[in-house]
Scaffold this motif. Structure first.
Motif, PDB file in Angstrom:
ATOM      1  N   PRO A  87       0.804  -1.228   0.000  1.00 37.84           N
ATOM      2  CA  PRO A  87       0.000   0.000   0.000  1.00 37.84           C
ATOM      3  C   PRO A  87       0.838   1.279   0.000  1.00 37.84           C
ATOM      4  N   GLU A  88       1.962   1.290   0.691  1.00 42.08           N
ATOM      5  CA  GLU A  88       2.757   2.519   0.765  1.00 42.08           C
ATOM      6  C   GLU A  88       3.427   2.892  -0.556  1.00 42.08           C
ATOM      7  N   THR A  89       3.425   1.984  -1.533  1.00 43.06           N
ATOM      8  CA  THR A  89       4.055   2.283  -2.830  1.00 43.06           C
ATOM      9  C   THR A  89       3.063   2.837  -3.835  1.00 43.06           C
ATOM     10  N   ARG A  90       1.797   2.673  -3.574  1.00 46.55           N
ATOM     11  CA  ARG A  90       0.791   3.074  -4.550  1.00 46.55           C
ATOM     12  C   ARG A  90       0.875   4.578  -4.823  1.00 46.55           C
ATOM     13  N   GLY A  91       0.853   4.916  -6.111  1.00 46.67           N
ATOM     14  CA  GLY A  91       0.947   6.316  -6.513  1.00 46.67           C
ATOM     15  C   GLY A  91       2.376   6.826  -6.626  1.00 46.67           C
TER      16      GLY A  91
END
Length: 157
Positions: A87-91
């Motif tokens: 999740p922390e890599t999204r975007g």
């Protein structure tokens, strides 16, 4: 996000297996991934890349070479698979980089095309990268069944 991108190798398997378990709730092991990404039988190395934050895998994109036959000749085709991102890599654009590197490597190896059969998120990612939607969907259904109990008991002798 401070992550390095590396070509997937055997030593990355434990970290990618952990990401796979977190992302998909799977039971995949490092040994499973080593077996899956061993493409010696095709004669072409896989096109898979992992994003690492230290020793932790935070994103992965798999590219498996496969040989198809068309008009009596072998055609190299790449399968896009095991697409996942924490999740922390999204975007952050890291997944796009992995995806592009897989495509480029498959093209350098002579791949005629790439395809993927994934979930809705994978389809959307592919469309953002210029892939074409074939216009139809395959449905997947899962049923939970009980294993019947065996009426016989083993008897120790």
């Amino acid at each position: 996000l401070d992550a390095s991108i590396e070509r997937f190798a055997d030593e990355h398997a434990p970290a990618v297996a952990a990401l796979h378990r977190r992302t998909f709730g799977s039971r995949v092991s490092a040994a499973d991934l080593r077996h899956k990404y061993d493409t010696r039988h095709v004669g072409v190395e896989h096109g898979s890349f992992v994003a690492l934050a230290g020793e932790r895998a935070v994103a992965f994109h798999g590219g498996l070479p496969q040989l198809f036959e068309a008009d009596g000749r072998a055609v190299l085709v790449g399968q896009s698979c095991d697409s996942m991102a924490a999740p922390e890599t999204r975007g952050s654009g890291i997944y796009t980089q992995l995806f592009r590197r897989t495509e480029e490597l498959m093209q350098r190896h002579g791949g005629a095309l790439m395809y993927g059969v994934g979930n809705r998120a994978g389809l959307q990612a592919g469309l953002r990268m210029g892939w074409r939607d074939p216009g139809y969907r395959l449905n997947r259904y899962t049923w939970t069944v009980r294993t019947p109990r065996c009426p016989f008991r083993s008897v120790a002798t």
